[in-house]
Scaffold this motif. Structure first.
Motif, PDB file in Angstrom:
ATOM      1  N   TYR A 213       5.601 -30.626  18.382  1.00 19.61           N
ATOM      2  CA  TYR A 213       6.122 -29.570  19.274  1.00 19.61           C
ATOM      3  C   TYR A 213       7.435 -30.008  20.014  1.00 19.61           C
ATOM      4  N   GLY A 214       8.540 -29.322  20.325  1.00 25.05           N
ATOM      5  CA  GLY A 214       9.622 -29.746  21.136  1.00 25.05           C
ATOM      6  C   GLY A 214      10.580 -30.143  20.159  1.00 25.05           C
ATOM      7  N   THR A 215      10.770 -31.243  19.514  1.00 27.76           N
ATOM      8  CA  THR A 215      11.719 -31.720  18.910  1.00 27.76           C
ATOM      9  C   THR A 215      11.882 -31.082  17.276  1.00 27.76           C
ATOM     10  N   ASN A 216      10.883 -30.402  16.805  1.00 27.11           N
ATOM     11  CA  ASN A 216      10.734 -30.019  15.415  1.00 27.11           C
ATOM     12  C   ASN A 216      10.958 -28.383  15.608  1.00 27.11           C
ATOM     13  N   SER A 217      11.670 -27.811  14.604  1.00 25.71           N
ATOM     14  CA  SER A 217      11.748 -26.492  14.448  1.00 25.71           C
ATOM     15  C   SER A 217      10.458 -25.620  14.221  1.00 25.71           C
ATOM     16  N   HIS A 218      10.351 -24.178  14.579  1.00 27.42           N
ATOM     17  CA  HIS A 218       9.234 -23.551  14.309  1.00 27.42           C
ATOM     18  C   HIS A 218       9.395 -23.124  12.954  1.00 27.42           C
ATOM     19  N   ASP A 219       8.393 -23.128  12.011  1.00 31.49           N
ATOM     20  CA  ASP A 219       8.180 -22.269  10.754  1.00 31.49           C
ATOM     21  C   ASP A 219       7.945 -20.991  11.139  1.00 31.49           C
ATOM     22  N   LYS A 220       8.218 -19.931  10.195  1.00 33.96           N
ATOM     23  CA  LYS A 220       8.085 -18.669   9.889  1.00 33.96           C
ATOM     24  C   LYS A 220       7.638 -18.250   8.797  1.00 33.96           C
ATOM     25  N   TRP A 221       6.922 -16.970   8.790  1.00 41.36           N
ATOM     26  CA  TRP A 221       6.694 -16.417   7.467  1.00 41.36           C
ATOM     27  C   TRP A 221       6.524 -14.903   7.662  1.00 41.36           C
ATOM     28  N   GLY A 222       6.814 -14.103   6.724  1.00 38.41           N
ATOM     29  CA  GLY A 222       6.866 -12.584   6.664  1.00 38.41           C
ATOM     30  C   GLY A 222       6.118 -12.060   5.581  1.00 38.41           C
ATOM     31  N   TYR A 223       5.987 -10.647   5.654  1.00 34.17           N
ATOM     32  CA  TYR A 223       5.442 -10.034   4.390  1.00 34.17           C
ATOM     33  C   TYR A 223       6.082  -8.613   4.479  1.00 34.17           C
ATOM     34  N   ILE A 224       5.821  -8.031   3.193  1.00 34.44           N
ATOM     35  CA  ILE A 224       6.180  -6.505   3.014  1.00 34.44           C
ATOM     36  C   ILE A 224       4.634  -6.004   2.301  1.00 34.44           C
ATOM     37  N   ALA A 225       4.233  -4.903   2.859  1.00 34.89           N
ATOM     38  CA  ALA A 225       2.981  -4.465   2.449  1.00 34.89           C
ATOM     39  C   ALA A 225       2.878  -2.890   2.378  1.00 34.89           C
ATOM     40  N   GLY A 226       2.002  -2.532   1.734  1.00 36.04           N
ATOM     41  CA  GLY A 226       1.674  -1.169   1.482  1.00 36.04           C
ATOM     42  C   GLY A 226      -0.162  -0.985   1.801  1.00 36.04           C
ATOM     43  N   GLY A 227      -0.351   0.175   2.410  1.00 38.40           N
ATOM     44  CA  GLY A 227      -2.034   0.406   2.592  1.00 38.40           C
ATOM     45  C   GLY A 227      -2.042   1.678   2.788  1.00 38.40           C
ATOM     46  N   LEU A 228      -3.527   2.092   3.333  1.00 38.75           N
ATOM     47  CA  LEU A 228      -3.837   3.295   3.588  1.00 38.75           C
ATOM     48  C   LEU A 228      -4.672   2.984   4.691  1.00 38.75           C
ATOM     49  N   ASN A 229      -4.462   4.198   5.880  1.00 40.48           N
ATOM     50  CA  ASN A 229      -4.923   4.101   7.119  1.00 40.48           C
ATOM     51  C   ASN A 229      -6.035   5.546   6.929  1.00 40.48           C
ATOM     52  N   PHE A 230      -7.270   5.031   7.546  1.00 42.04           N
ATOM     53  CA  PHE A 230      -8.171   6.133   7.347  1.00 42.04           C
ATOM     54  C   PHE A 230      -8.770   6.413   8.957  1.00 42.04           C
ATOM     55  N   TYR A 231      -8.667   7.546   9.320  1.00 44.70           N
ATOM     56  CA  TYR A 231      -8.842   7.962  10.773  1.00 44.70           C
ATOM     57  C   TYR A 231     -10.141   8.319  11.128  1.00 44.70           C
ATOM     58  N   PHE A 232     -10.909   7.829  12.224  1.00 42.32           N
ATOM     59  CA  PHE A 232     -12.098   8.598  12.611  1.00 42.32           C
ATOM     60  C   PHE A 232     -12.414   9.681  13.089  1.00 42.32           C
ATOM     61  N   GLY A 233     -11.288  10.636  13.063  1.00 37.45           N
ATOM     62  CA  GLY A 233     -11.210  12.111  13.310  1.00 37.45           C
ATOM     63  C   GLY A 233     -10.419  12.582  12.616  1.00 37.45           C
ATOM     64  N   GLU A 234     -10.071  13.807  12.823  1.00 37.06           N
ATOM     65  CA  GLU A 234      -9.038  14.561  12.347  1.00 37.06           C
ATOM     66  C   GLU A 234      -7.868  14.410  13.078  1.00 37.06           C
ATOM     67  N   ARG A 235      -6.934  13.938  12.575  1.00 39.74           N
ATOM     68  CA  ARG A 235      -5.545  13.689  13.401  1.00 39.74           C
ATOM     69  C   ARG A 235      -4.656  15.242  13.576  1.00 39.74           C
ATOM     70  N   PHE A 236      -4.948  15.905  12.732  1.00 45.38           N
ATOM     71  CA  PHE A 236      -4.057  17.405  13.189  1.00 45.38           C
ATOM     72  C   PHE A 236      -5.328  18.410  13.135  1.00 45.38           C
ATOM     73  N   LYS A 237      -5.226  19.082  14.016  1.00 44.14           N
ATOM     74  CA  LYS A 237      -6.408  20.247  14.288  1.00 44.14           C
ATOM     75  C   LYS A 237      -5.899  21.351  13.363  1.00 44.14           C
ATOM     76  N   LYS A 238      -7.088  22.015  12.904  1.00 44.41           N
ATOM     77  CA  LYS A 238      -6.638  23.282  11.883  1.00 44.41           C
ATOM     78  C   LYS A 238      -6.003  24.276  12.673  1.00 44.41           C
TER      79      LYS A 238
END
Length: 239
Positions: A213-238
């Motif tokens: 720590y301190g005298t050395n630089s911090h490494d980084k990592w990143g990502y780009i992703a796609g996915g699906l989100n599943f709701y436990f209830g209706e997000r929009f009411k009829k």
């Protein structure tokens, strides 16, 4: 379903929790700086706490790859598991009288990254440096060994910053794209330290043993992703 772009808030005041799965490509930003991509998969639990604000618990596992021919003549492979706690906000909801079927959520948080990295010679394929081996111990200061030897993974604090955009496919499902940047409190994510191309000895400790720590630089990592989100209830009411 798809022709409808907005739903009045009076008819869409439900904010259900949700569970997401995702996968994509990773990029490591360290001392070995030639562009290579790895892969990862992950899951995410999203818990709304107040209207557009949510607490999230993302978990990822995958591989980071990097290499550099000049100076280091090394290629690195890092296997990791990361868990974090983040907070997100749906910024689109601030500017609309009606709720959109789309969301844009910036998020920020922190967590722990568990990893094991090794660097190999690009010419011979021989192992040059590793983060952990049979002699590795836990250490608070990088000098005094604690506990039993043979620690398989290093763990370090990671700061998370990302942006996720989604659009509804149904009342309980949305599809999203996620871009994230992770700043890790270590310089050994690619098993390589700043301006040091030394090679470990077979009978010695891991070359990158210690915190650095301190005298050395911090490494980084990143990502780009796609996915699906599943709701436990209706997000929009009829209607």
């Amino acid at each position: 379903m798809f022709s409808q772009t907005r739903i009045p808030k009076s008819q869409s005041d439900s904010h259900p929790a949700s569970f997401a799965i995702r996968g994509g490509f990773t990029k490591l930003f360290g001392d070995l700086n030639e562009p290579l991509t790895g892969g990862f998969g992950g899951a995410l639990l999203i818990l709304p706490v107040y209207k557009t604000v949510s607490i999230e618990t993302p978990v990822e596992t995958g591989t980071l790859l990097a290499q550099q021919k000049e100076y280091y003549n090394s290629s690195a492979k890092t296997r990791f598991i990361q868990a974090a706690l983040t907070a997100s906000v749906d910024v689109l909801d601030w500017f609309k009288e009606e709720r959109s079927l789309h969301e844009i959520r910036p998020y920020v948080g922190a967590g722990l990254l568990f990893f094991r990295a090794e660097a190999r010679d690009l010419t011979t394929g021989r192992v040059q440096r590793v983060t952990n081996n049979q002699g590795s111990h836990r250490s608070r200061d990088g000098i005094e060994a604690r506990g039993k030897a043979g620690v398989k993974r290093t763990h370090e604090l990671v700061y998370v910053l990302g942006l996720r955009g989604s659009t509804a496919l149904a009342r309980r499902v949305s599809i999203f794209c996620d871009v994230r940047f992770n700043i890790v409190r270590t310089d050994k994510l690619d098993a390589t330290l700043d301006n040091n191309n030394g090679v470990m000895q077979a009978t010695g400790p891991a070359f990158t043993e210690g915190n650095h720590y301190g005298t050395n630089s911090h490494d980084k990592w990143g990502y780009i992703a796609g996915g699906l989100n599943f709701y436990f209830g209706e997000r929009f009411k009829k209607k």
